[in-house]
Design a protein around this motif. Structure first.
Motif, short mmCIF file in Angstrom:
data_model
loop_
_atom_site.label_atom_id
_atom_site.label_comp_id
_atom_site.label_asym_id
_atom_site.label_seq_id
_atom_site.Cartn_x
_atom_site.Cartn_y
_atom_site.Cartn_z
N ARG A 78 0.83 -1.21 0.00
CA ARG A 78 0.00 0.00 0.00
C ARG A 78 0.86 1.25 0.00
O ARG A 78 0.58 2.21 -0.70
CB ARG A 78 -0.93 0.01 1.21
N PHE A 88 -6.30 6.46 -15.73
CA PHE A 88 -7.18 5.46 -16.35
C PHE A 88 -7.88 5.99 -17.60
O PHE A 88 -8.13 7.19 -17.74
CB PHE A 88 -8.24 5.03 -15.34
N ASN A 92 -12.09 7.38 -13.86
CA ASN A 92 -12.33 6.81 -12.53
C ASN A 92 -12.28 7.84 -11.41
O ASN A 92 -11.67 7.62 -10.37
CB ASN A 92 -11.33 5.69 -12.24
N ILE A 109 -5.38 9.63 1.86
CA ILE A 109 -4.94 8.26 2.08
C ILE A 109 -3.54 8.23 2.67
O ILE A 109 -3.23 7.46 3.57
CB ILE A 109 -5.00 7.46 0.76
N GLY B 123 -14.15 0.83 -11.44
CA GLY B 123 -12.93 1.59 -11.75
C GLY B 123 -12.53 2.52 -10.62
O GLY B 123 -11.34 2.71 -10.36
N VAL B 124 -13.53 3.09 -9.96
CA VAL B 124 -13.24 4.02 -8.87
C VAL B 124 -12.63 3.27 -7.69
O VAL B 124 -11.69 3.74 -7.05
CB VAL B 124 -14.52 4.76 -8.45
N GLU B 126 -10.97 0.54 -7.95
CA GLU B 126 -9.63 0.19 -8.39
C GLU B 126 -8.68 1.38 -8.26
O GLU B 126 -7.53 1.23 -7.83
CB GLU B 126 -9.69 -0.27 -9.85
N ALA B 127 -9.18 2.55 -8.59
CA ALA B 127 -8.35 3.75 -8.47
C ALA B 127 -7.94 3.95 -7.01
O ALA B 127 -6.78 4.27 -6.72
CB ALA B 127 -9.10 4.97 -8.98
N ALA B 128 -8.88 3.75 -6.10
CA ALA B 128 -8.56 3.90 -4.67
C ALA B 128 -7.51 2.88 -4.25
O ALA B 128 -6.58 3.21 -3.51
CB ALA B 128 -9.83 3.76 -3.84
N LYS B 129 -7.66 1.65 -4.73
CA LYS B 129 -6.65 0.63 -4.41
C LYS B 129 -5.29 1.04 -4.93
O LYS B 129 -4.27 0.89 -4.25
CB LYS B 129 -7.05 -0.71 -5.05
N ALA B 130 -5.29 1.56 -6.16
CA ALA B 130 -4.02 1.97 -6.78
C ALA B 130 -3.37 3.12 -6.02
O ALA B 130 -2.17 3.33 -6.13
CB ALA B 130 -4.24 2.36 -8.24
N MET B 131 -4.17 3.87 -5.26
CA MET B 131 -3.60 4.95 -4.45
C MET B 131 -3.09 4.42 -3.11
O MET B 131 -2.58 5.19 -2.31
CB MET B 131 -4.67 6.00 -4.15
N GLY B 132 -3.30 3.15 -2.85
CA GLY B 132 -2.83 2.57 -1.61
C GLY B 132 -3.84 2.67 -0.48
O GLY B 132 -3.46 2.71 0.70
N ALA B 133 -5.13 2.74 -0.81
CA ALA B 133 -6.16 2.87 0.22
C ALA B 133 -6.36 1.55 0.97
O ALA B 133 -6.29 0.48 0.39
CB ALA B 133 -7.48 3.30 -0.41
N LYS B 134 -6.61 1.66 2.29
CA LYS B 134 -6.99 0.49 3.09
C LYS B 134 -8.45 0.16 2.80
O LYS B 134 -9.21 1.02 2.35
CB LYS B 134 -6.88 0.81 4.58
N THR B 137 -10.76 2.64 4.33
CA THR B 137 -10.87 3.88 3.54
C THR B 137 -11.79 3.65 2.34
O THR B 137 -12.60 4.51 2.00
CB THR B 137 -9.48 4.30 3.05
N ARG B 141 -14.79 6.06 2.41
CA ARG B 141 -14.54 7.22 1.55
C ARG B 141 -14.96 6.98 0.10
O ARG B 141 -15.02 7.92 -0.67
CB ARG B 141 -13.04 7.59 1.56
N VAL B 142 -15.17 5.72 -0.25
CA VAL B 142 -15.55 5.45 -1.65
C VAL B 142 -16.93 4.80 -1.72
O VAL B 142 -17.87 5.38 -2.25
CB VAL B 142 -14.51 4.56 -2.37
#
Ligand SMILES: Nc1ncnc2c1ncn2[C@@H]1O[C@H](COP(=O)(O)OP(=O)(O)OP(=O)(O)O)[C@@H](O)[C@H]1O
Ligand SMILES: [Mg+2]
Lengths: 343, 222
Positions: A78, A88, A92, A109, B123-124, B126-134, B137, B141-142
């Protein structure tokens, strides 16, 4: 900077197993814009998503900035992801947040305070040119503006790497160019490495330094963009080059030219980048007592200069014409081929 | 003439009954929303494409939700008598109706929550995951903010169903307009009381619908 070794991703369905990415090895240098091109289903998106492990690799090793991504536990992963921006195709963005709050999201984050977030968001909005839209919601923005938000968001945590999956595929040509300019600008200003996936060769041509061509999960060809344009080896690559240069119907054209223009010398000029040759024609025309008539051709610009061919007809005294040809072939980087001598 | 027609009506009793209906509806709505969102999240997160993909947990949750949704409300109240008695200390009055109201409608709302969450753009996430979200979060937050309009319209639908349930609960002595209409109106043959109670319930439903639609529209920036 980024090294990828033997990276594979298999999907197993009931009947069979497909290798979306198949034993892929690549090295990407710091600060370059690296393009990956391939047709639909080639495995480009899967490849990109493996890089930040949105998709777990079946096999292989990924090292980014001396950090072995494939060896990280989920907590460290993470943190590593915060250093890797991602852009993307369909943007997104969170529709429930304004432009400003969308860009602030990765900062939330990463645990920045409100004041720090505000300051950074302000810089980013400036950088991507959205100063007057910060309180708008994504639904109130055009595609190009949305992608600017997407890019600002990806840059929020000062990443060293930016992954772009078809970042311009949902945009019209003009907006595509504006977004590509922005990416080049960011690449130069911030010195970050960009990996860019596309199925459009003109995107590669316009901004990439190096390119890898993917087919069936494998890289079938890679190298400097100009070299790949000049000497495409694989059939796929040739087809991609044709996307930009048009179909290679020169042979037809040449005999037609020889017939139509039945006097003077006909030359094929091959532009292959490096030096700027913009003024070549006028230079030659001024230096030598000859007339130059441009017959046909196609020149395109890559990151390393012009590339393409041009057919010209030269008329004048034999001696002068020969001197001009010698000048072009010896003094410039343009390759000359005499299609028909003066008669 | 109008006073003649409504001669049996005791205005104080009517206000009391209306208050009880509001009280039961709102209290049970709060409980329903809390449990419904928890169950809905569990259904969504443990599903095949979820973050906590877990076949077993998903199946258990789905069974509980379906069973409680299948039991007719009036029977659920009766079945829950011992539980209510244990929890509240009585089986009469507005508070005694709450466990049944919540248990009866939370599974229904849970399904609405699940549907709302499924509508959130993959996609959103996935975007949060790609930002390193727990995961936390991503949930707060999503998933929840992005599905908020649907969650709110779900609350509206559930609230209206709950108003109906409170009237049913009234028949076994929970208080509220249903109780009033049944014992004072129907059983004493005072039709005017039944009529007035009906009108008030319809008005309450309209109010809930109006407020729900208003909030849901306000939240929706799509
Ligand atoms: N989750 C998945 N399960 C099964 N197969 C998958 C999955 N994701 C991708 N694939 C398969 O892997 C292959 C590569 O897909 P990928 O999305 O990487 O292609 P792509 O090059 O990005 O194509 P496009 O240009 O259409 O986006 C395809 O054959 C696809 O069907
Ligand atoms: Mg793709």
């Amino acid at each position: 900077m980024i090294s990828i070794e033997g990276l594979s991703k298999y999907y197993t369905s009931k009947k069979n197993q497909i290798a979306a990415v198949d034993d892929l090895t690549l090295n990407i240098k710091e600060g370059e814009i690296f393009g990956v091109i391939g047709y639909s289903g080639a495995g480009k998106s899967t490849f990109l998503r493996l890089l930040n492990r949105l998709e777990e690799p079946s096999k292989g090793r990924i090292v980014i900035d001396q950090q072995e991504i494939t060896a990280l536990n989920s907590k460290r992963l993470r943190l590593a992801r915060q250093e890797i921006g991602m852009v993307f195709q369909h943007f997104n963005l969170l529709w429930s947040r304004t432009v400003k709050d969308n860009i602030a999201f990765p900062l939330e984050i990463a645990g920045f305070s409100k004041a720090e977030r505000d300051e950074r968001v302000h810089e980013l909005i400036e950088l991507v040119g959205l100063s007057d839209r910060e309180h708008a919601y994504p639904s109130q923005l055009s595609g190009g503006q949305k992608q600017r938000v997407g890019i600002a968001r990806a840059l929020a945590n000062n990443p060293n790497v930016l992954l772009c999956d078809e970042a311009t595929s949902a945009l019209d040509p003009e907006t595509t160019n504006a977004i590509l300019d922005l990416l080049v600008n960011i690449n130069e200003k911030l010195g970050l490495t960009i990996i860019l996936i596309t199925h459009e060769m003109h995107v590669i041509r316009k901004i990439c330094n190096r390119v890898a061509v993917m087919e069936n999960g494998k890289v079938v060809e890679q190298g400097d963009v100009l070299d790949v344009f000049l000497h495409p080896k694989q059939r796929v690559t040739k087809r991609f080059v044709e996307q930009v240069m048009g179909v290679d119907d020169e042979d037809d054209g040449v005999s037609h030219l020889i017939h139509t223009y039945d006097h003077g010398k006909i030359l094929r000029l091959h532009f292959i980048g490096e030096t700027t040759n913009q003024a070549l024609i006028s230079q030659v025309a001024k230096k030598f007592a000859i007339d130059i008539n441009i017959l046909q051709g196609k020149i395109t610009q890559t990151q390393r200069g012009a590339y393409g061919t041009l057919f010209v007809q030269i008329e004048g005294e034999n001696e002068e014409v020969n001197k001009a040809v010698t000048f072009i072939s010896d003094e410039t980087s343009v390759e000359v081929e005499v299609i028909r001598d003066a008669n | 003439m109008l006073t003649d027609l409504l001669s049996n009506l005791d205005i104080n009793e009517l206000v009391e009954a209306t208050y009880e209906t509001f009280y039961m509806t709102l209290m049970s709505l709060i409980g329903t929303v809390i449990f419904g969102i928890l169950l809905g999240l569990l259904l969504y997160l443990t599903s095949r494409e979820g973050i906590w993909k877990n076949k077993f947990l998903n199946m258990i949750t789905a069974i509980i939700v379906n069973v409680f949704r299948a039991i007719p409300f009036i029977i659920l109240i009766l079945l829950l008598f011992p539980f209510t008695d244990f929890l509240i200390g009585t089986i009469r009055g507005p508070n005694a109706a709450l466990p049944a109201l919540i248990i009866g409608s939370a599974p229904f709302y849970a399904r609405l929550v699940e549907i709302a969450l499924k509508e959130v753009d993959k996609g959103v996430i996935e975007a949060a995951k790609a930002m390193g979200a727990k995961t936390r979060t991503i949930i707060f937050r999503v998933l929840l903010p992005e599905s908020m309009p649907a969650l709110v319209s779900g609350i509206t639908v559930t609230a209206i169903a709950l108003i109906g349930y409170t009237a049913m609960a009234g028949v076994i002595g929970a208080g509220g307009l249903g109780d009033y209409a049944y014992f004072f109106g129907f059983q004493r043959r005072d039709v005017d009381i039944v009529f007035v109670c009906t009108v008030i319930i319809v008005i309450i439903v309209f109010i809930f619908q109006f407020i729900g639609d208003f909030i849901s529209n306000k939240l929706d920036k799509r």
